[in-house]
Motif scaffolding. Sequence first.
Motif, PDB file in Angstrom:
ATOM      1  N   ARG A 181      44.479  32.053  42.534  1.00 53.05           N
ATOM      2  CA  ARG A 181      43.269  32.278  41.804  1.00 53.05           C
ATOM      3  C   ARG A 181      42.872  33.718  42.118  1.00 53.05           C
ATOM      4  NH1 ARG A 181      39.360  27.392  42.071  1.00 53.05           N
ATOM      5  NH2 ARG A 181      40.825  26.556  43.332  1.00 53.05           N
ATOM      6  N   PHE A 182      42.160  34.228  40.948  1.00 52.63           N
ATOM      7  CA  PHE A 182      41.495  35.629  41.329  1.00 52.63           C
ATOM      8  C   PHE A 182      40.170  35.638  40.728  1.00 52.63           C
ATOM      9  CE2 PHE A 182      44.122  36.389  37.462  1.00 52.63           C
ATOM     10  CZ  PHE A 182      43.068  36.987  36.572  1.00 52.63           C
ATOM     11  N   LEU A 183      39.148  36.363  41.306  1.00 50.85           N
ATOM     12  CA  LEU A 183      37.993  36.557  40.814  1.00 50.85           C
ATOM     13  C   LEU A 183      37.820  37.828  41.226  1.00 50.85           C
ATOM     14  CD1 LEU A 183      35.201  35.691  39.645  1.00 50.85           C
ATOM     15  CD2 LEU A 183      34.539  35.004  42.146  1.00 50.85           C
ATOM     16  N   ARG A 184      37.455  38.850  40.385  1.00 52.61           N
ATOM     17  CA  ARG A 184      36.651  40.170  40.657  1.00 52.61           C
ATOM     18  C   ARG A 184      35.668  40.352  39.779  1.00 52.61           C
ATOM     19  NH1 ARG A 184      39.484  44.960  42.897  1.00 52.61           N
ATOM     20  NH2 ARG A 184      37.569  46.015  43.457  1.00 52.61           N
ATOM     21  N   GLU A 185      34.433  40.929  40.468  1.00 55.62           N
ATOM     22  CA  GLU A 185      33.433  41.091  39.924  1.00 55.62           C
ATOM     23  C   GLU A 185      32.936  42.711  40.312  1.00 55.62           C
ATOM     24  OE1 GLU A 185      31.086  38.180  42.004  1.00 55.62           O
ATOM     25  OE2 GLU A 185      30.627  37.083  40.321  1.00 55.62           O
ATOM     26  N   LEU A 186      32.780  43.330  39.154  1.00 51.71           N
ATOM     27  CA  LEU A 186      31.943  44.907  39.428  1.00 51.71           C
ATOM     28  C   LEU A 186      30.810  45.006  38.724  1.00 51.71           C
ATOM     29  CD1 LEU A 186      35.775  46.281  37.949  1.00 51.71           C
ATOM     30  CD2 LEU A 186      34.945  46.043  40.312  1.00 51.71           C
ATOM     31  N   ARG A 187      30.028  45.652  39.374  1.00 48.42           N
ATOM     32  CA  ARG A 187      28.649  45.831  38.642  1.00 48.42           C
ATOM     33  C   ARG A 187      28.706  47.468  38.351  1.00 48.42           C
ATOM     34  NH1 ARG A 187      24.054  43.773  39.369  1.00 48.42           N
ATOM     35  NH2 ARG A 187      24.435  42.309  41.152  1.00 48.42           N
ATOM     36  N   LEU A 188      28.526  47.421  36.798  1.00 51.81           N
ATOM     37  CA  LEU A 188      28.740  48.831  36.267  1.00 51.81           C
ATOM     38  C   LEU A 188      27.320  49.577  36.449  1.00 51.81           C
ATOM     39  CD1 LEU A 188      30.406  47.480  33.128  1.00 51.81           C
ATOM     40  CD2 LEU A 188      31.488  48.864  35.232  1.00 51.81           C
ATOM     41  N   PRO A 189      27.388  50.890  36.345  1.00 53.13           N
ATOM     42  CA  PRO A 189      26.028  51.950  36.611  1.00 53.13           C
ATOM     43  C   PRO A 189      25.134  51.583  35.605  1.00 53.13           C
ATOM     44  CG  PRO A 189      28.085  53.170  36.781  1.00 53.13           C
ATOM     45  CD  PRO A 189      28.493  51.752  36.185  1.00 53.13           C
ATOM     46  N   GLU A 190      25.461  51.168  34.318  1.00 56.91           N
ATOM     47  CA  GLU A 190      24.612  50.468  33.375  1.00 56.91           C
ATOM     48  C   GLU A 190      24.758  49.615  32.694  1.00 56.91           C
ATOM     49  OE1 GLU A 190      23.803  54.068  30.792  1.00 56.91           O
ATOM     50  OE2 GLU A 190      23.722  55.422  32.583  1.00 56.91           O
ATOM     51  N   PRO A 191      23.925  48.796  31.988  1.00 58.23           N
ATOM     52  CA  PRO A 191      24.333  47.614  31.058  1.00 58.23           C
ATOM     53  C   PRO A 191      25.424  48.002  29.793  1.00 58.23           C
ATOM     54  CG  PRO A 191      21.957  47.897  31.391  1.00 58.23           C
ATOM     55  CD  PRO A 191      22.524  49.105  31.902  1.00 58.23           C
ATOM     56  N   VAL A 192      26.380  46.965  29.634  1.00 59.13           N
ATOM     57  CA  VAL A 192      27.057  47.070  28.394  1.00 59.13           C
ATOM     58  C   VAL A 192      26.686  46.157  27.396  1.00 59.13           C
ATOM     59  CG1 VAL A 192      28.925  48.523  29.733  1.00 59.13           C
ATOM     60  CG2 VAL A 192      29.014  46.082  29.681  1.00 59.13           C
ATOM     61  N   ASP A 193      27.238  46.135  26.270  1.00 58.48           N
ATOM     62  CA  ASP A 193      27.111  45.200  25.274  1.00 58.48           C
ATOM     63  C   ASP A 193      28.334  44.572  25.215  1.00 58.48           C
ATOM     64  OD1 ASP A 193      26.783  43.590  23.053  1.00 58.48           O
ATOM     65  OD2 ASP A 193      26.104  45.288  21.515  1.00 58.48           O
ATOM     66  N   ALA A 194      28.342  43.070  25.479  1.00 52.93           N
ATOM     67  CA  ALA A 194      29.359  42.148  25.557  1.00 52.93           C
ATOM     68  C   ALA A 194      30.241  42.000  24.311  1.00 52.93           C
ATOM     69  CB  ALA A 194      28.923  40.889  25.900  1.00 52.93           C
ATOM     70  N   GLU A 195      29.236  42.463  23.201  1.00 53.70           N
ATOM     71  CA  GLU A 195      29.969  42.129  21.920  1.00 53.70           C
ATOM     72  C   GLU A 195      31.202  43.359  21.737  1.00 53.70           C
ATOM     73  OE1 GLU A 195      29.755  39.515  19.939  1.00 53.70           O
ATOM     74  OE2 GLU A 195      28.551  38.750  21.665  1.00 53.70           O
ATOM     75  N   LYS A 196      30.657  44.363  22.229  1.00 56.70           N
ATOM     76  CA  LYS A 196      31.678  45.587  21.804  1.00 56.70           C
ATOM     77  C   LYS A 196      32.790  45.905  22.964  1.00 56.70           C
ATOM     78  CE  LYS A 196      27.551  48.088  19.973  1.00 56.70           C
ATOM     79  NZ  LYS A 196      26.793  49.364  19.888  1.00 56.70           N
ATOM     80  N   ILE A 197      32.880  44.877  23.683  1.00 50.14           N
ATOM     81  CA  ILE A 197      33.970  45.018  24.824  1.00 50.14           C
ATOM     82  C   ILE A 197      35.258  44.829  24.257  1.00 50.14           C
ATOM     83  CG2 ILE A 197      35.244  44.069  26.801  1.00 50.14           C
ATOM     84  CD1 ILE A 197      32.514  43.784  27.979  1.00 50.14           C
ATOM     85  N   LYS A 198      36.257  45.803  24.515  1.00 52.53           N
ATOM     86  CA  LYS A 198      37.768  45.630  23.916  1.00 52.53           C
ATOM     87  C   LYS A 198      38.520  45.390  25.187  1.00 52.53           C
ATOM     88  CE  LYS A 198      36.591  48.914  20.426  1.00 52.53           C
ATOM     89  NZ  LYS A 198      37.048  50.144  20.028  1.00 52.53           N
ATOM     90  N   ALA A 199      39.500  44.476  25.323  1.00 52.65           N
ATOM     91  CA  ALA A 199      40.556  44.389  26.075  1.00 52.65           C
ATOM     92  C   ALA A 199      41.897  43.976  25.494  1.00 52.65           C
ATOM     93  CB  ALA A 199      39.947  42.995  26.964  1.00 52.65           C
ATOM     94  N   LYS A 200      42.667  44.427  26.534  1.00 46.29           N
ATOM     95  CA  LYS A 200      44.091  44.128  25.957  1.00 46.29           C
ATOM     96  C   LYS A 200      45.017  44.053  27.353  1.00 46.29           C
ATOM     97  CE  LYS A 200      45.853  48.828  25.323  1.00 46.29           C
ATOM     98  NZ  LYS A 200      46.627  49.740  24.724  1.00 46.29           N
TER      99      LYS A 200
END
Length: 124
Positions: free
Chosen positions: A95-114
Motif C-alpha cells: 500500500r501507498f499513501l502520499r499526502e501533499l499540502r499545496l500552497p493554496e486551496p484547490v477546487d476538487a471539482e476541477k481536478i484532472k488526472a490520468k
Amino acid sequence: MFYMTHPHRRMQRMHHMHHLMEQAQRQSQASDRVRVPVDVRETDEAYFISAMLPGVDSEDVDIQVHDRMLTLKGEMKIGQDDDVEYLLREQPNGRFLRELRLPEPVDAEKIKAKLTNGVLTIEA
C-alpha cells in the motif's frame, strides 16, 4: 517571458517546499508503505503533480482533495506471489499513501488526472 515575483511570495514558496521535503521524509520512513516519488510544479493557472505508480491501474488509485491537502492512496501489486522465494526483490509492493499540502486551496471539482505508462499526472 519575464515577470516579477514579490519577495514575500517567494519566501512563502520556499517555506512550502521545505515543508514538502520534510513531509516526504516522514512518509518515506513509514516501513509498511511503498514510497511514491512525486514531482510538483506550479504555473499561473494550476499545480501539476506527477507520481510514479508502476503496475497500478487507474481504478486502484484514490485521489482526494480537501482544501490544500492532496492525498493519493492505493496499492502496488507488481508480481505479488507469496509462493515464490526471491533471491533479490526490489520491485515495490504494498500500500501507498502520499499526502501533499499545496500552497493554496484547490477546487476538487476541477481536478484532472490520468494514469499513463505508470505515471499519474494530476492537474489541480
